[in-house]
Design an enzyme around this catalytic site. Structure first.
Site, PDB file in Angstrom:
ATOM      1  N   SER A  10      46.154  39.965  35.213  1.00 54.90           N
ATOM      2  CA  SER A  10      47.537  40.454  35.256  1.00 54.90           C
ATOM      3  C   SER A  10      48.125  40.407  36.656  1.00 54.90           C
ATOM      4  CB  SER A  10      47.600  41.884  34.710  1.00 54.90           C
ATOM      5  OG  SER A  10      46.764  42.738  35.471  1.00 54.90           O
ATOM      6  N   VAL A  55      37.384  45.690  29.751  1.00 57.14           N
ATOM      7  CA  VAL A  55      36.127  44.927  29.709  1.00 57.14           C
ATOM      8  C   VAL A  55      34.891  45.818  29.659  1.00 57.14           C
ATOM      9  CG1 VAL A  55      37.026  42.811  30.791  1.00 57.14           C
ATOM     10  CG2 VAL A  55      36.026  44.616  32.236  1.00 57.14           C
ATOM     11  N   SER A 133      31.804  39.451  45.596  1.00 57.58           N
ATOM     12  CA  SER A 133      32.506  39.813  46.833  1.00 57.58           C
ATOM     13  C   SER A 133      31.548  39.579  47.985  1.00 57.58           C
ATOM     14  CB  SER A 133      32.871  41.291  46.787  1.00 57.58           C
ATOM     15  OG  SER A 133      33.136  41.783  48.093  1.00 57.58           O
ATOM     16  N   TYR A 146      30.344  49.816  44.952  1.00 52.09           N
ATOM     17  CA  TYR A 146      30.998  48.503  44.811  1.00 52.09           C
ATOM     18  C   TYR A 146      30.049  47.390  45.250  1.00 52.09           C
ATOM     19  CZ  TYR A 146      34.498  44.792  45.454  1.00 52.09           C
ATOM     20  OH  TYR A 146      35.202  43.609  45.377  1.00 52.09           O
ATOM     21  N   ILE A 179      41.015  39.516  50.717  1.00 51.54           N
ATOM     22  CA  ILE A 179      42.127  38.797  50.086  1.00 51.54           C
ATOM     23  C   ILE A 179      43.283  39.779  49.925  1.00 51.54           C
ATOM     24  CG2 ILE A 179      42.843  37.496  48.025  1.00 51.54           C
ATOM     25  CD1 ILE A 179      40.550  36.054  49.466  1.00 51.54           C
TER      26      ILE A 179
HETATM   27  P1  NAP Z   1      43.511  43.664  41.749  1.00 54.18           P
HETATM   28  O1  NAP Z   1      44.727  43.060  42.343  1.00 54.18           O
HETATM   29  O2  NAP Z   1      43.279  45.135  41.849  1.00 54.18           O
HETATM   30  O3  NAP Z   1      43.458  43.236  40.192  1.00 54.18           O
HETATM   31  C1  NAP Z   1      42.437  43.711  39.382  1.00 54.18           C
HETATM   32  C2  NAP Z   1      42.573  43.103  38.005  1.00 54.18           C
HETATM   33  O4  NAP Z   1      41.460  43.578  37.218  1.00 54.18           O
HETATM   34  C3  NAP Z   1      43.841  43.532  37.301  1.00 54.18           C
HETATM   35  O5  NAP Z   1      44.344  42.438  36.569  1.00 54.18           O
HETATM   36  C4  NAP Z   1      43.363  44.633  36.353  1.00 54.18           C
HETATM   37  O6  NAP Z   1      44.113  44.678  35.142  1.00 54.18           O
HETATM   38  C5  NAP Z   1      41.971  44.145  36.026  1.00 54.18           C
HETATM   39  N1  NAP Z   1      41.104  45.227  35.551  1.00 54.18           N
HETATM   40  C6  NAP Z   1      40.715  46.345  36.190  1.00 54.18           C
HETATM   41  N2  NAP Z   1      39.934  47.092  35.395  1.00 54.18           N
HETATM   42  C7  NAP Z   1      39.856  46.430  34.211  1.00 54.18           C
HETATM   43  C8  NAP Z   1      39.201  46.690  32.978  1.00 54.18           C
HETATM   44  N3  NAP Z   1      38.481  47.803  32.785  1.00 54.18           N
HETATM   45  N4  NAP Z   1      39.329  45.771  31.993  1.00 54.18           N
HETATM   46  C9  NAP Z   1      40.053  44.654  32.158  1.00 54.18           C
HETATM   47  N5  NAP Z   1      40.693  44.351  33.302  1.00 54.18           N
HETATM   48  C10 NAP Z   1      40.591  45.242  34.306  1.00 54.18           C
HETATM   49  O7  NAP Z   1      42.182  43.018  42.327  1.00 54.18           O
HETATM   50  P2  NAP Z   1      41.862  41.571  42.974  1.00 54.18           P
HETATM   51  O8  NAP Z   1      41.824  41.746  44.430  1.00 54.18           O
HETATM   52  O9  NAP Z   1      42.696  40.504  42.361  1.00 54.18           O
HETATM   53  O10 NAP Z   1      40.342  41.436  42.487  1.00 54.18           O
HETATM   54  C11 NAP Z   1      39.904  40.539  41.479  1.00 54.18           C
HETATM   55  C12 NAP Z   1      38.391  40.398  41.610  1.00 54.18           C
HETATM   56  O11 NAP Z   1      38.080  39.902  42.913  1.00 54.18           O
HETATM   57  C13 NAP Z   1      37.636  41.729  41.480  1.00 54.18           C
HETATM   58  O12 NAP Z   1      36.440  41.521  40.763  1.00 54.18           O
HETATM   59  C14 NAP Z   1      37.327  42.103  42.918  1.00 54.18           C
HETATM   60  O13 NAP Z   1      36.192  42.926  43.039  1.00 54.18           O
HETATM   61  C15 NAP Z   1      37.112  40.727  43.522  1.00 54.18           C
HETATM   62  N6  NAP Z   1      37.292  40.675  44.978  1.00 54.18           N
HETATM   63  C16 NAP Z   1      38.485  41.015  45.565  1.00 54.18           C
HETATM   64  C17 NAP Z   1      38.603  40.952  46.951  1.00 54.18           C
HETATM   65  C18 NAP Z   1      39.856  41.305  47.675  1.00 54.18           C
HETATM   66  O14 NAP Z   1      39.816  41.421  48.911  1.00 54.18           O
HETATM   67  N7  NAP Z   1      40.968  41.501  47.016  1.00 54.18           N
HETATM   68  C19 NAP Z   1      37.504  40.558  47.722  1.00 54.18           C
HETATM   69  C20 NAP Z   1      36.320  40.227  47.094  1.00 54.18           C
HETATM   70  C21 NAP Z   1      36.227  40.281  45.717  1.00 54.18           C
HETATM   71  P3  NAP Z   1      45.147  45.868  34.733  1.00 54.18           P
HETATM   72  O15 NAP Z   1      46.123  46.008  35.869  1.00 54.18           O
HETATM   73  O16 NAP Z   1      45.771  45.378  33.483  1.00 54.18           O
HETATM   74  O17 NAP Z   1      44.346  47.117  34.548  1.00 54.18           O
END
Ligand code: NAP
Length: 238
Positions: A10, A55, A133, A146, A179
């Protein structure tokens, strides 16, 4: 036309991946948990579908995958991207904090992969891309739950790649660095500037940077790659 299901699409990295896949001619299923409006708008824009599921709930995940297979009649790629983060001292973590982190970040992946697997095995083909991550690689202070959950994702990826290779299915992991998404909204400008300065490439990553690695692992060019971790992190962790 190849089809892809992306969890947590999303916003952030998942939404950027959905955008890239659609631009490259894939049919996209955009999973969301709470952000229905955003997911439906994105899916509409990309000519895909939005599919709701928490999920961490096995029954909801199975229903979502059944729904995607019914609508698309096929599924070629699964991106397990949905995730949550939390900053807390280890001593302050509650049982509920720990269970919630593992429920979404690890159980969620187990349920989603398990639900698509019969289809992939039947086809003797499929691509699974997990999102970990850099903290899953090296650990972060005040993010033990985490970091542990994201290390589990790397272990799952490597073991499953060995098990599924003979079935023609690849399993790879993307481990992004910092990110710019809502997940990092708690970081103020000076914390972000420090992270930028510590990054050899001198930048904070964009969702597109992480999405490019995801799309690469789904592409024909990556057909001989499995069990690997690709790290779009600007060199912050080497
Ligand atoms: P984000 O902007 O917070 O987005 C998180 C997404 O996960 C949203 O679409 C949210 O959907 C969904 N989500 C959360 N809980 C959920 C659940 N129980 N069931 C289904 N969907 C769920 O995060 P992001 O930064 O894009 O992160 C995406 C992935 O990358 C994650 O696994 C994160 O750990 C990893 N990551 C991020 C970074 C960073 O710096 N941003 C770095 C390393 C790894 P809803 O809004 O609909 O709840």
């Amino acid at each position: 036309m190849k089809t892809v299901l992306i969890t947590g699409a999303s916003r952030g990295i998942g939404a950027a991946a959905a955008q890239l896949f659609a631009n490259r001619g894939y049919r996209v299923a955009v999973n969301y948990h709470r952000s229905r409006r955003e997911a439906e708008a994105l899916a509409g824009e990309l000519g895909g579908i939005a599919v709701q599921a928490d999920v961490s709930d096995a029954a909801q995940v199975q229903k979502m995958v059944d729904n995607v297979l019914e609508k698309f009649c096929q599924l070629d790629i699964l991106v397990c991207n949905a995730g949550i983060a939390q900053q807390k001292l280890f001593g302050d973590l509650t049982d509920a904090d720990w269970r919630h982190m593992f429920g979404v970040n690890v159980d969620g992946m187990f349920y989603t992969i398990r639900a698509v697997l019969p289809h992939f095995i039947h086809n003797k083909a499929g691509r699974i891309i997990t999102v970990s991550s850099m903290w899953g690689q090296v650990g972060a202070s005040c993010e033990v739950a985490y970091s542990a959950s994201k290390a589990a994702v790397i272990g799952l990826t490597r073991a499953l790649a060995k098990e599924l290779g003979p079935s023609g299915i690849t399993v790879n992991c993307v481990a992004p660095g910092v990110i710019a998404t809502e997940m990092n909204a708690h970081l103020d400008a000076s914390a972000l500037e420090t992270l930028r300065e510590e990054t050899p490439l001198g930048a904070i990553g964009t969702p597109r940077d992480a999405a490019e690695s995801i799309c690469f692992l789904a592409s024909e060019a990556a057909q001989f790659i499995t069990g690997q971790v690709i790290a779009p992190n600007g060199g912050l962790v080497i």
